[in-house]
Design a protein around this motif. Structure first.
Motif, PDB file in Angstrom:
ATOM      1  N   SER A 271       0.951  -1.252  -0.046  1.00  8.42           N
ATOM      2  CA  SER A 271      -0.038  -0.070   0.060  1.00  8.42           C
ATOM      3  C   SER A 271       0.893   1.331   0.045  1.00  8.42           C
ATOM      4  O   SER A 271       0.374   2.392  -0.335  1.00  8.42           O
ATOM      5  N   ARG A 272       2.075   1.282   0.552  1.00 13.83           N
ATOM      6  CA  ARG A 272       2.823   2.578   0.559  1.00 13.83           C
ATOM      7  C   ARG A 272       3.864   2.741  -0.530  1.00 13.83           C
ATOM      8  O   ARG A 272       3.907   3.659  -0.965  1.00 13.83           O
ATOM      9  N   ILE A 273       4.716   1.563  -0.698  1.00 14.13           N
ATOM     10  CA  ILE A 273       5.694   1.756  -1.602  1.00 14.13           C
ATOM     11  C   ILE A 273       5.874   0.498  -2.710  1.00 14.13           C
ATOM     12  O   ILE A 273       6.085  -0.756  -1.908  1.00 14.13           O
ATOM     13  N   ASN A 274       5.958   0.589  -3.561  1.00 16.60           N
ATOM     14  CA  ASN A 274       5.998  -0.496  -4.474  1.00 16.60           C
ATOM     15  C   ASN A 274       7.018  -1.469  -4.409  1.00 16.60           C
ATOM     16  O   ASN A 274       7.301  -2.621  -4.288  1.00 16.60           O
ATOM     17  N   ASP A 275       8.186  -0.718  -4.608  1.00 15.46           N
ATOM     18  CA  ASP A 275       9.479  -1.570  -4.808  1.00 15.46           C
ATOM     19  C   ASP A 275      10.693  -0.464  -5.199  1.00 15.46           C
ATOM     20  O   ASP A 275      10.574   0.424  -5.958  1.00 15.46           O
ATOM     21  N   ILE A 276      11.452  -0.422  -4.203  1.00 13.81           N
ATOM     22  CA  ILE A 276      12.716   0.645  -4.282  1.00 13.81           C
ATOM     23  C   ILE A 276      13.976  -0.082  -3.689  1.00 13.81           C
ATOM     24  O   ILE A 276      13.976  -0.778  -2.795  1.00 13.81           O
ATOM     25  N   GLY A 290      10.166  14.882  -5.364  1.00  9.04           N
ATOM     26  CA  GLY A 290       9.049  14.304  -5.826  1.00  9.04           C
ATOM     27  C   GLY A 290       7.888  15.033  -5.466  1.00  9.04           C
ATOM     28  O   GLY A 290       8.041  15.892  -4.588  1.00  9.04           O
ATOM     29  N   LEU A 291       6.680  14.769  -5.721  1.00  7.06           N
ATOM     30  CA  LEU A 291       5.602  15.783  -5.399  1.00  7.06           C
ATOM     31  C   LEU A 291       5.050  15.092  -3.989  1.00  7.06           C
ATOM     32  O   LEU A 291       5.473  13.872  -3.686  1.00  7.06           O
ATOM     33  N   LEU A 292       4.062  15.829  -3.407  1.00  7.41           N
ATOM     34  CA  LEU A 292       3.651  15.285  -2.308  1.00  7.41           C
ATOM     35  C   LEU A 292       2.811  14.075  -2.534  1.00  7.41           C
ATOM     36  O   LEU A 292       2.078  13.842  -3.444  1.00  7.41           O
ATOM     37  N   GLY A 293       3.091  12.916  -1.839  1.00  2.00           N
ATOM     38  CA  GLY A 293       2.434  11.522  -2.028  1.00  2.00           C
ATOM     39  C   GLY A 293       3.122  10.808  -3.078  1.00  2.00           C
ATOM     40  O   GLY A 293       2.887   9.606  -3.309  1.00  2.00           O
ATOM     41  N   SER A 294       4.413  11.199  -3.486  1.00  2.00           N
ATOM     42  CA  SER A 294       5.191  10.420  -4.414  1.00  2.00           C
ATOM     43  C   SER A 294       5.759   9.093  -3.660  1.00  2.00           C
ATOM     44  O   SER A 294       6.289   8.311  -4.323  1.00  2.00           O
ATOM     45  N   GLY A 295       5.678   9.156  -2.236  1.00  2.00           N
ATOM     46  CA  GLY A 295       6.400   7.971  -1.659  1.00  2.00           C
ATOM     47  C   GLY A 295       7.845   8.369  -1.109  1.00  2.00           C
ATOM     48  O   GLY A 295       8.360   7.458  -0.474  1.00  2.00           O
ATOM     49  N   ARG A 296       8.292   9.603  -1.130  1.00  2.00           N
ATOM     50  CA  ARG A 296       9.373   9.925  -0.398  1.00  2.00           C
ATOM     51  C   ARG A 296       9.330   9.752   1.090  1.00  2.00           C
ATOM     52  O   ARG A 296      10.318   9.171   1.711  1.00  2.00           O
ATOM     53  N   THR A 297       8.356  10.294   1.957  1.00  2.00           N
ATOM     54  CA  THR A 297       8.243  10.029   3.428  1.00  2.00           C
ATOM     55  C   THR A 297       8.052   8.479   3.668  1.00  2.00           C
ATOM     56  O   THR A 297       8.723   8.161   4.585  1.00  2.00           O
ATOM     57  N   GLU A 298       7.207   7.945   2.808  1.00  2.00           N
ATOM     58  CA  GLU A 298       7.123   6.441   3.034  1.00  2.00           C
ATOM     59  C   GLU A 298       8.289   5.725   3.119  1.00  2.00           C
ATOM     60  O   GLU A 298       8.609   4.629   3.882  1.00  2.00           O
ATOM     61  N   ILE A 471      14.600  10.519  -7.705  1.00  2.00           N
ATOM     62  CA  ILE A 471      13.166  11.416  -8.215  1.00  2.00           C
ATOM     63  C   ILE A 471      12.359  10.154  -8.041  1.00  2.00           C
ATOM     64  O   ILE A 471      12.264   9.219  -8.695  1.00  2.00           O
ATOM     65  N   MET A 472      10.995  10.478  -7.231  1.00  2.00           N
ATOM     66  CA  MET A 472      10.123   9.574  -7.062  1.00  2.00           C
ATOM     67  C   MET A 472       8.617  10.111  -7.864  1.00  2.00           C
ATOM     68  O   MET A 472       8.472  11.207  -7.882  1.00  2.00           O
ATOM     69  N   ARG A 473       7.976   8.975  -8.191  1.00  2.00           N
ATOM     70  CA  ARG A 473       6.350   9.404  -8.680  1.00  2.00           C
ATOM     71  C   ARG A 473       5.556   8.225  -8.404  1.00  2.00           C
ATOM     72  O   ARG A 473       6.044   6.940  -8.891  1.00  2.00           O
ATOM     73  N   ASP A 474       4.259   8.394  -7.889  1.00  2.00           N
ATOM     74  CA  ASP A 474       3.465   7.417  -7.874  1.00  2.00           C
ATOM     75  C   ASP A 474       3.894   6.223  -6.840  1.00  2.00           C
ATOM     76  O   ASP A 474       3.905   4.900  -7.291  1.00  2.00           O
ATOM     77  N   ARG A 475       4.590   6.604  -5.784  1.00  2.00           N
ATOM     78  CA  ARG A 475       5.226   5.499  -4.949  1.00  2.00           C
ATOM     79  C   ARG A 475       6.451   4.639  -5.642  1.00  2.00           C
ATOM     80  O   ARG A 475       6.495   3.543  -5.251  1.00  2.00           O
ATOM     81  N   GLU A 476       6.898   5.061  -6.345  1.00  2.00           N
ATOM     82  CA  GLU A 476       8.073   4.340  -7.206  1.00  2.00           C
ATOM     83  C   GLU A 476       9.338   5.356  -7.432  1.00  2.00           C
ATOM     84  O   GLU A 476       9.187   6.528  -7.659  1.00  2.00           O
ATOM     85  N   LYS A 477      10.461   4.642  -7.430  1.00  2.00           N
ATOM     86  CA  LYS A 477      11.766   5.531  -8.007  1.00  2.00           C
ATOM     87  C   LYS A 477      11.561   5.339  -9.561  1.00  2.00           C
ATOM     88  O   LYS A 477      11.572   4.478 -10.055  1.00  2.00           O
ATOM     89  N   VAL A 478      11.565   6.435 -10.080  1.00  2.00           N
ATOM     90  CA  VAL A 478      11.486   6.777 -11.720  1.00  2.00           C
ATOM     91  C   VAL A 478      12.740   7.075 -12.238  1.00  2.00           C
ATOM     92  O   VAL A 478      13.056   6.832 -13.339  1.00  2.00           O
TER      93      VAL A 478
END
Length: 500
Positions: A271-276, A290-298, A471-478
């Motif tokens: 639910s929080r981070i897909n795979d990093i 990354g934007l708020l909600g991108s998964g940085r804090t998670e 750089i993160m987006r949508d709970r992933e490292k892009v």
């Protein structure tokens, strides 16, 4: 713009034990203007606002509203006088509906009972004025911070406030929400309301303000039209130092043979981070963008054990770790300064001394308590090292300015001698001088071999400080880029497109 002063504060002086918080400060506000109140944390902004809202009593000076001298006795009395404040921490009731929050204490009555139909109708009208079509019967907690702030402003509008104080209203908003707020501010200004705007974002000051007043160390530096000072001149007046001196920061060099201090392989949960996956060298600083909600804090919370990874592996200094909880991370010499310092970091009712020694005592174990003298020596050492503004280490941490609270949290972890330091938005909501000081401390720690993960919404400081940027987006490292070879435009493009 009308030239009439709706508010005049003259010679405001407030003395606290051991410090003169305000010394003969003048401030004026015109009807139909947005006036920014600026200065470093501890400059006296909050004290001046608390004086205006009746929280602090002045020792000398006068407050004149609409030509009449007033003596606010508290926030409730200030509202009755037409002075309403919206603070960074929303001071409404999240369990009540939007409509109830707007009209609490002033509910329209019909036949001796609350007229819920009228409350909801008027609340809808007020929110539609702000271009928001929402269900006002839903609990306030259902909505974003931006809408919660709009509810606070709607309350001020409904009570026909003459003065609206906005204290750091944009610190938790995204760009679209900021623009919505600015649109509302301009509409209220056009209606004749005087708005006092407090923020640390320089671009926002110039985007929306008519005038600005600058305080420094409890003294008035001056009041200026917005076109009278450049950003460089503004910062120089705020901090009393040259801009070039403040930002003469340089990335820490990473030794060519530096070993891997932290390695995370495919960590995540459903639910929080897909795979990093992350590698962090000794003495290296990696920035998370990354934007708020991108998964940085998670990601930060998962590395520290605040939330548990259900898959993947974490290694610190070559040793595989099982991090089930923060205590496991602390034992492995990981440190974490959380995003919400008031909720998750500082313990406001404890002294600076008690806050600083927490991590050290945790590592030592509570069967080996530090003596009071050891605690005092430890606290005094880091108060001096970090320049924490306090008369002594026994002052309650909750009474410090935001920048000094952030330094106390940093001192807590520096005292624990960490191998890896994770900093989540350490410069949010603090003045530009304190930001530069915290960035300098981060880079000095890297130079001493500490590895740092730095999360920030401000891309300029990410680029300035980071050896590498994830750089993160949508709970992933892009993407992963070098800090020395990318621009803000590069990062924004990657965030928008989702790949390098």
């Amino acid at each position: 713009m009308q030239e009439k002063n709706i508010l005049e504060m003259k010679g405001i002086t407030i003395q606290f034990p051991g410090v003169k918080a305000l010394d003969g400060v003048d401030f004026s506000l015109r009807a139909g203007e947005i006036h920014s109140l600026l200065g470093e944390n501890g400059a006296g902004k909050s004290t001046l606002i608390k004086c205006l809202t009746g929280v602090n009593r002045m020792d000398e000076g006068s407050i004149i509203l609409d030509g009449h001298e007033i003596h606010p006795t508290g926030p409730g009395n200030a509202i009755e006088l037409g002075i309403s404040a919206v603070f960074q921490e929303i001071n409404l009731c999240p369990n009540l509906s939007v409509a109830e929050n707007i009209f609490v204490g002033r509910q329209p009555m019909k036949h001796g009972q609350i007229d819920w139909h009228e409350i909801n109708r008027r609340a809808e009208e007020l929110m539609s004025r702000f271009h928001l079509d929402i269900d006002v019967t839903r609990p306030l907690s259902y909505y974003s911070t931006a809408i919660q702030q709009m509810a606070s402003i709607a309350r001020a509008v409904d009570i026909q406030a003459k003065i609206l104080i906005l204290d750091e209203p944009t610190s938790s908003l995204d760009e679209n929400e900021v623009q919505l707020l600015f649109s509302v501010m301009r509409e209220l200004k056009a209606s004749g309301m005087g708005i006092i705007f407090i923020t640390h974002f320089l671009d926002q000051i110039y985007a929306v303000s008519d005038r600005m007043t600058i305080l420094r160390n409890g003294h008035l530096v001056g009041t200026y039209n917005i076109d009278e000072l450049s950003k460089v001149e503004l910062v120089t007046k705020m901090v009393g130092k040259d801009m070039d001196v403040i930002f003469s920061l340089k990335r820490a060099d990473v030794a060519p043979d530096a070993g891997i201090m932290l390695k995370a392989e495919h960590i995540g949960d459903a639910s929080r981070i897909n795979d990093i996956s992350i590698t962090l060298k000794k003495g290296e600083l990696i920035g998370f963008a990354g934007l708020l909600g991108s998964g940085r804090t998670e990601t930060a919370e998962m590395l520290f054990g605040a939330t548990r990874a259900v898959k993947g592996e974490i290694f610190v200094d070559g040793e595989k770790l099982t991090i089930r909880q923060p205590f496991d991370a602390i034992k492995a010499q990981l440190a974490f300064c959380p995003e919400d310092r008031k909720r998750d970091g500082i313990i406001g009712d404890l002294s600076i001394r008690e806050n600083i020694m927490l991590a050290v005592q945790s590592r030592k174990g509570f069967m080996r308590p530090m003596t009071r003298q050891e605690q005092i020596e430890l606290a005094d050492k880091y108060i001096a090292l970090l320049g924490i503004a306090t008369p002594d280490c026994e002052k309650k941490a909750g009474e410090l300015s935001g920048g000094n609270q952030q330094k106390v949290i940093l001192a807590r972890w520096m005292a624990a001698n960490p191998k890896v330091l994770i900093l989540d938005e350490p410069t949010r909501g603090i003045d530009i001088g304190a930001k530069a000081e915290i960035q300098r401390l981060m880079l000095e720690m890297c130079g001493e071999g500490v590895s740092v993960i730095f999360i920030s919404s401000e891309l300029d400081e990410i680029i300035r400080c980071s050896n590498r940027i994830i750089i993160m987006r949508d709970r992933e490292k892009v993407a992963e880029v070098e800090g020395s070879s990318c621009t803000q435009q590069d990062i924004l493009r990657i965030i928008a497109e989702g790949a390098a």
